[in-house]
Scaffold this motif. Structure first.
Motif, PDB file in Angstrom:
ATOM      1  N   UNK A 159       0.869  -1.182   0.000  1.00  0.00           N
ATOM      2  CA  UNK A 159       0.000   0.000   0.000  1.00  0.00           C
ATOM      3  C   UNK A 159       0.905   1.231   0.000  1.00  0.00           C
ATOM      4  N   UNK A 160       1.211   1.818  -1.163  1.00  0.00           N
ATOM      5  CA  UNK A 160       2.181   2.917  -1.225  1.00  0.00           C
ATOM      6  C   UNK A 160       1.855   4.068  -0.282  1.00  0.00           C
ATOM      7  N   UNK A 161       0.586   4.380  -0.123  1.00  0.00           N
ATOM      8  CA  UNK A 161       0.250   5.531   0.721  1.00  0.00           C
ATOM      9  C   UNK A 161       0.482   5.225   2.195  1.00  0.00           C
ATOM     10  N   UNK A 162       0.530   3.947   2.564  1.00  0.00           N
ATOM     11  CA  UNK A 162       0.876   3.600   3.946  1.00  0.00           C
ATOM     12  C   UNK A 162       2.259   4.148   4.283  1.00  0.00           C
ATOM     13  N   UNK A 163       3.249   3.842   3.433  1.00  0.00           N
ATOM     14  CA  UNK A 163       4.616   4.281   3.719  1.00  0.00           C
ATOM     15  C   UNK A 163       4.745   5.788   3.601  1.00  0.00           C
ATOM     16  N   UNK A 164       3.972   6.395   2.696  1.00  0.00           N
ATOM     17  CA  UNK A 164       3.974   7.862   2.631  1.00  0.00           C
ATOM     18  C   UNK A 164       3.517   8.454   3.960  1.00  0.00           C
ATOM     19  N   UNK A 165       2.514   7.828   4.570  1.00  0.00           N
ATOM     20  CA  UNK A 165       2.034   8.308   5.869  1.00  0.00           C
ATOM     21  C   UNK A 165       3.093   8.111   6.945  1.00  0.00           C
ATOM     22  N   UNK A 166       3.759   6.966   6.932  1.00  0.00           N
ATOM     23  CA  UNK A 166       4.831   6.718   7.902  1.00  0.00           C
ATOM     24  C   UNK A 166       5.940   7.759   7.743  1.00  0.00           C
ATOM     25  N   UNK A 167       6.275   8.122   6.508  1.00  0.00           N
ATOM     26  CA  UNK A 167       7.290   9.154   6.277  1.00  0.00           C
ATOM     27  C   UNK A 167       6.851  10.497   6.861  1.00  0.00           C
ATOM     28  N   UNK A 168       5.566  10.789   6.758  1.00  0.00           N
ATOM     29  CA  UNK A 168       5.051  12.031   7.363  1.00  0.00           C
ATOM     30  C   UNK A 168       5.255  12.005   8.871  1.00  0.00           C
ATOM     31  N   UNK A 176      11.434  14.052  13.299  1.00  0.00           N
ATOM     32  CA  UNK A 176      12.695  14.756  13.062  1.00  0.00           C
ATOM     33  C   UNK A 176      12.590  16.237  13.396  1.00  0.00           C
ATOM     34  N   UNK A 177      11.420  16.806  13.178  1.00  0.00           N
ATOM     35  CA  UNK A 177      11.227  18.242  13.427  1.00  0.00           C
ATOM     36  C   UNK A 177      10.898  18.549  14.882  1.00  0.00           C
ATOM     37  N   UNK A 178      10.828  17.520  15.721  1.00  0.00           N
ATOM     38  CA  UNK A 178      10.516  17.736  17.131  1.00  0.00           C
ATOM     39  C   UNK A 178       9.051  17.974  17.398  1.00  0.00           C
ATOM     40  N   UNK A 179       8.188  17.557  16.449  1.00  0.00           N
ATOM     41  CA  UNK A 179       6.752  17.744  16.623  1.00  0.00           C
ATOM     42  C   UNK A 179       6.096  16.407  16.967  1.00  0.00           C
ATOM     43  N   UNK A 180       4.868  16.466  17.399  1.00  0.00           N
ATOM     44  CA  UNK A 180       4.081  15.262  17.630  1.00  0.00           C
ATOM     45  C   UNK A 180       3.690  14.666  16.276  1.00  0.00           C
ATOM     46  N   UNK A 181       3.735  13.375  16.186  1.00  0.00           N
ATOM     47  CA  UNK A 181       3.319  12.719  14.945  1.00  0.00           C
ATOM     48  C   UNK A 181       1.814  12.868  14.767  1.00  0.00           C
ATOM     49  N   UNK A 182       1.364  13.204  13.561  1.00  0.00           N
ATOM     50  CA  UNK A 182      -0.087  13.302  13.337  1.00  0.00           C
ATOM     51  C   UNK A 182      -0.760  11.965  13.630  1.00  0.00           C
ATOM     52  N   UNK A 183      -1.976  12.048  14.085  1.00  0.00           N
ATOM     53  CA  UNK A 183      -2.719  10.808  14.352  1.00  0.00           C
ATOM     54  C   UNK A 183      -3.105  10.157  13.029  1.00  0.00           C
ATOM     55  N   UNK A 184      -3.238   8.857  13.024  1.00  0.00           N
ATOM     56  CA  UNK A 184      -3.600   8.161  11.782  1.00  0.00           C
ATOM     57  C   UNK A 184      -5.009   8.526  11.359  1.00  0.00           C
ATOM     58  N   UNK A 185      -5.288   8.445  10.056  1.00  0.00           N
ATOM     59  CA  UNK A 185      -6.645   8.752   9.578  1.00  0.00           C
ATOM     60  C   UNK A 185      -7.625   7.677  10.021  1.00  0.00           C
ATOM     61  N   UNK A 186      -8.571   8.055  10.850  1.00  0.00           N
ATOM     62  CA  UNK A 186      -9.565   7.103  11.376  1.00  0.00           C
ATOM     63  C   UNK A 186     -10.932   7.509  10.845  1.00  0.00           C
ATOM     64  N   UNK A 187     -11.127   7.284   9.549  1.00  0.00           N
ATOM     65  CA  UNK A 187     -12.340   7.757   8.889  1.00  0.00           C
ATOM     66  C   UNK A 187     -13.227   6.595   8.484  1.00  0.00           C
ATOM     67  N   UNK A 188     -14.513   6.892   8.412  1.00  0.00           N
ATOM     68  CA  UNK A 188     -15.465   5.896   7.925  1.00  0.00           C
ATOM     69  C   UNK A 188     -15.332   5.760   6.413  1.00  0.00           C
ATOM     70  N   UNK A 189     -15.929   4.722   5.908  1.00  0.00           N
ATOM     71  CA  UNK A 189     -15.892   4.493   4.469  1.00  0.00           C
ATOM     72  C   UNK A 189     -16.309   3.076   4.168  1.00  0.00           C
ATOM     73  N   UNK A 190     -15.910   2.590   2.986  1.00  0.00           N
ATOM     74  CA  UNK A 190     -16.245   1.214   2.648  1.00  0.00           C
ATOM     75  C   UNK A 190     -15.356   0.266   3.453  1.00  0.00           C
ATOM     76  N   UNK A 191     -15.591  -1.020   3.276  1.00  0.00           N
ATOM     77  CA  UNK A 191     -14.896  -2.022   4.082  1.00  0.00           C
ATOM     78  C   UNK A 191     -13.384  -1.943   3.896  1.00  0.00           C
ATOM     79  N   UNK A 192     -12.926  -1.737   2.655  1.00  0.00           N
ATOM     80  CA  UNK A 192     -11.486  -1.666   2.399  1.00  0.00           C
ATOM     81  C   UNK A 192     -10.865  -0.477   3.127  1.00  0.00           C
TER      82      UNK A 192
END
Length: 760
Positions: A647-656, A662-678
């Motif tokens: 899942x390419x966007x998974x690793x893009x999110x991990x890089x974020x 690295x910038x000394x900030x809190x890591x953004x929370x993961x996207x916890x959104x509703x949607x289809x089963x996938x």
């Protein structure tokens, strides 16, 4: 001494009985196969365009067999080529017209080969010099400018060049022979302490030791000596460099401890451990016996392959009245009051001594992706009694590793408590009945089957690897309570789910294993099919196949009746943080991808019983993390985070997240959104990776409880979706009859046995 593998053109007359001019004509006309080797120093020699042409030994005879006859002259040959051809015939030496990069004339040269014993190799070494020749005064510029020469002028120049070619060849041959003697002595001196200097030389140069080619400006001895000395010094320098690297590698191996892997775990080595292997098929009671030993002990740890199993084992411990904690990659429930812990196997605590340690599913030693964790558990568990459970296939591998450890091993063979047999004929989905399990080998195939079975007025529970343990348990519980007639699952059912089914049917007899599509192994059929006929509920279990002919039934019967095939090969290991840090120091770099690549090729390279596991995905993640400015060992945690690159966007999110770190900030929370089963499943998987990182960097990944609540919400929504999709009423409510018929056309019936299933 064996004959050389190839010969220069100059030596063909002596081998074939033909004139040099005729041999050269045959070669230039392409009537025999030739090979070209680089001429001289590529950096200074026309960008490496000049090549020496050799004739393979096996082709020499064919030159003598070619009938005489005139070979058409090259219509593009210029005066320089004509002079070189004439000079070759008159001097009986190969003379070439040398060209510049733009193909203009630069001069003439003579080819001088000498075979001499320099290195301790199978054949003599071919020394091959190309010595420049003088031309008559003024002829160079005329040829370079492309001026046409008269025939008389061409003849005169050819005679002049031929005379000098003879003198140059004789003098150069003498000088090359003297150089060969010198270098044979130097090589013996430089390698006298080596057991196998020829093998070492090949490793140092990756070169063909039968030949080397160099250029000399003139026939003067000091000129020839200078050209050959430059090459030979470079060769010896490569050898010295390899010897230094070998010493450094040896010191690295000694420092890292992987050449004596058991010593990496001093607490385990300080205990007089006993090893017990409870070997048996599914439904043989091996897990029950292992848990009994753990419960009766004062302290114990149970190491499981799945979070789902870790939760179940903790429940078993708690029901037995034991104070038990839980530790997985994403969650920790620990206390000083806890005497027992249920863990996922990767989280083993090699510093906490216990009475009993249970290592579940020990046959996973042979798994290239995760097998390292079972090797580590077997070698590192600091327990008086290490209890292994698993398939009898693993007995030889466990016995071999016990010998490496030098620890006593007891093997107890357990038999299945009830009979398991092949269903006598293939069935169709219409033949399914309440309490059956259907197994497919991809998420897509599971959902196709679910829809087909729902249309048959059966309710369905769904289990596959992309679902979280919580949802898998909920679906299994729904099936146990009778709220679902049939369970449709991937082969995840074969590990960690005990379901009240008497019949298990395979929807296919092949699977995609991440690399290629292949037939199911007998061990896989036994592991999956063994879930049928749970002891205490059924007198017998059945394993069958959906669709196809009798071939599928026979394959299942063969899998159930043939003896287990012993696991072969070496057990897998993976670099730990200490070895990564040591390798970085050794390589003087913090490039994690480079360090991991080095470790993959070096750790346990020559070990008789251990090998490095698959690290391709970790190395690729490390490359993508290269620009993130955090310490290398922190990047290592991001490189092994359980998030798939599929899942390419998974690793893009991990890089974020890593850049926020690295910038000394809190890591953004993961996207916890509703949607289809996938989308819901992806959200849970990514959030699980976030929690995994939160265990390691709690100051960066704040509010973990909030993320857990979000995961619980998504899991609840996933379960609602699965329940909604599990009955024919739900299917009819979401589509009209026409749409349902259209969907039936798009979703094929289950494949015949052995047919290919779509990859997930």
């Amino acid at each position: 001494m064996p004959q050389p593998s190839s010969y220069p053109i100059s030596m063909l007359p002596a081998l074939t009985g033909r004139s040099l001019a005729r041999c050269l004509e045959i070669v230039e006309a392409g009537l025999v196969r030739t090979q070209e080797v680089p001429f001289g120093d590529k950096a200074k020699d026309d960008g490496g365009r000049r090549m020496a042409r050799l004739v393979p030994a096996g082709r020499v005879k064919s030159i003598a067999q070619i009938t005489d006859g005139e070979i058409a002259a090259d219509p593009e040959a210029d005066d320089a080529d004509r002079i070189a051809r004439l000079a070759t015939a008159r001097a009986n030496q190969v003379v070439r017209a040398r060209r510049m990069k733009d193909s203009s004339f630069a001069g003439f040269e003579v080819e001088v080969p000498v075979f001499a014993p320099i290195f301790p190799s199978e054949r003599d070494t071919l020394l091959m010099a190309f010595v420049r020749l003088r031309e008559p005064k003024g002829i160079r510029q005329k040829l370079a400018d492309g001026e046409l020469l008269s025939d008389d002028r061409i003849e005169a120049v050819a005679d002049f060049v031929a005379e000098r070619a003879v003198d140059a060849a004789l003098e150069t041959q003498e000088n090359l022979s003297l150089a060969a003697e010198t270098y044979a002595d130097r090589f013996r001196e430089a390698t006298r302490e080596l057991d196998d200097p020829a093998a070492f030389l090949r490793a140092a140069t990756k070169a063909d030791l039968e030949r080397f080619v160099f250029a000399a400006q003139s026939t003067q001895r000091d000129e020839v000596q200078s050209a050959t000395t430059k090459w030979f010094d470079k060769l010896l320098g490569s050898m010295r460099s390899l010897r230094q690297q070998s010493r450094r590698r040896a010191s690295f191996a000694e420092a890292s401890g992987y050449d004596r892997y058991p010593n990496l775990f001093p607490l385990a080595r300080s205990i007089e451990r006993k090893l017990l292997f409870l070997a048996g098929p599914t439904n043989s009671g091996k897990t029950y016996e292992a848990m009994r030993l753990a419960i009766e002990a004062s302290t114990a740890e149970i190491l499981s392959p799945l979070r789902l199993l870790a939760h179940e084992h903790r429940e078993t411990l708690t029901i037995a009245g034991v104070r038990a904690g839980l530790i997985t990659g994403e969650e920790r429930d620990e206390s000083e009051d806890f005497t027992h812990y249920a863990r996922t196997i990767e989280t083993i605590d090699v510093g906490r001594r216990v009475d009993v340690c249970v290592v579940d599913e020990i046959q996973m030693l042979a798994d290239e992706q995760r097998g390292w964790a079972w090797t580590q558990a077997l070698f590192a568990a600091p327990a008086d009694l290490v209890v292994m459970t698993g398939s009898p296939d693993a007995i030889p591998m466990v016995e071999r590793l016990a010998k490496v450890l030098g620890e006593p091993l007891e093997i107890r063979m357990l038999e299945r408590k009830n009979e398991l047999d092949a269903w006598p004929q293939p069935i169709s989905l219409k033949d399914l009945r309440r309490g059956d399990a259907v197994v497919a080998f991809s998420r897509a195939a599971v959902h196709e089957l679910r829809e087909e079975i729902v249309r048959l007025k059966l309710t369905v529970a769904t289990v596959y690897g992309a679902l979280s343990p919580e949802v898998r348990r909920a679906e299994a519980a729904r099936f146990r309570r009778g709220e679902a007639d049939v369970v449709v699952a991937t082969d995840a059912i074969g590990m960690g789910l005990n379901l009240p089914v008497s019949r298990v049917f395979l929807a296919a007899l092949d699977k995609f294993d991440g690399t290629s599509r292949r037939a199911l192994f007998h061990s896989e059929i036994r592991q999956i099919g063994g879930r049928a006929g749970r002891f205490g509920m059924f007198e017998k279990g059945w394993v069958g196949v959906i669709g196809g002919g009798t071939h599928g039934v026979e394959k299942i019967r063969a899998a159930l009746t043939s003896p287990p095939k012993d696991l072969s090969g070496r057990a897998f290991v993976r670099p730990n943080r200490e070895s990564v840090a040591l390798a970085a120091e050794f390589l003087e770099t913090d490039d994690l991808a480079q360090v991991l690549t080095f470790l993959r090729s070096r750790i346990v390279m020559d070990h008789a019983d251990l090998q490095i596991g698959d690290m391709d995905e970790e190395i690729e993640k490390a490359r993508r993390l290269a620009s993130v400015g955090i310490p290398m060992l922190d990047r290592l945690a991001y490189a092994i985070v359980p998030v798939s690159l599929r899942h390419p966007w998974f690793m893009d999110t991990v890089l974020t997240w890593a850049r926020a770190h690295a910038a000394g900030r809190k890591a953004p929370k993961p996207p916890l959104r509703s949607g289809d089963l996938q989308r819901l499943e992806d959200g849970v998987n990514l959030a699980t990776g976030w929690l995994w990182l939160a265990q390691r960097f709690p100051e960066v990944y704040a509010d973990a409880d909030e993320v857990r609540e979000g995961i619980a919400m998504l899991n609840e929504e996933i379960e609602k979706n699965l329940v909604k999709l599990s009955s024919s009423r739900a299917l009819l409510s979401k589509s009209t009859p026409d749409k349902a018929r259209s969907r039936r056309g798009r979703n094929p019936r289950p494949r015949a046995a052995g047919a290919k299933a779509p990859a997930s």
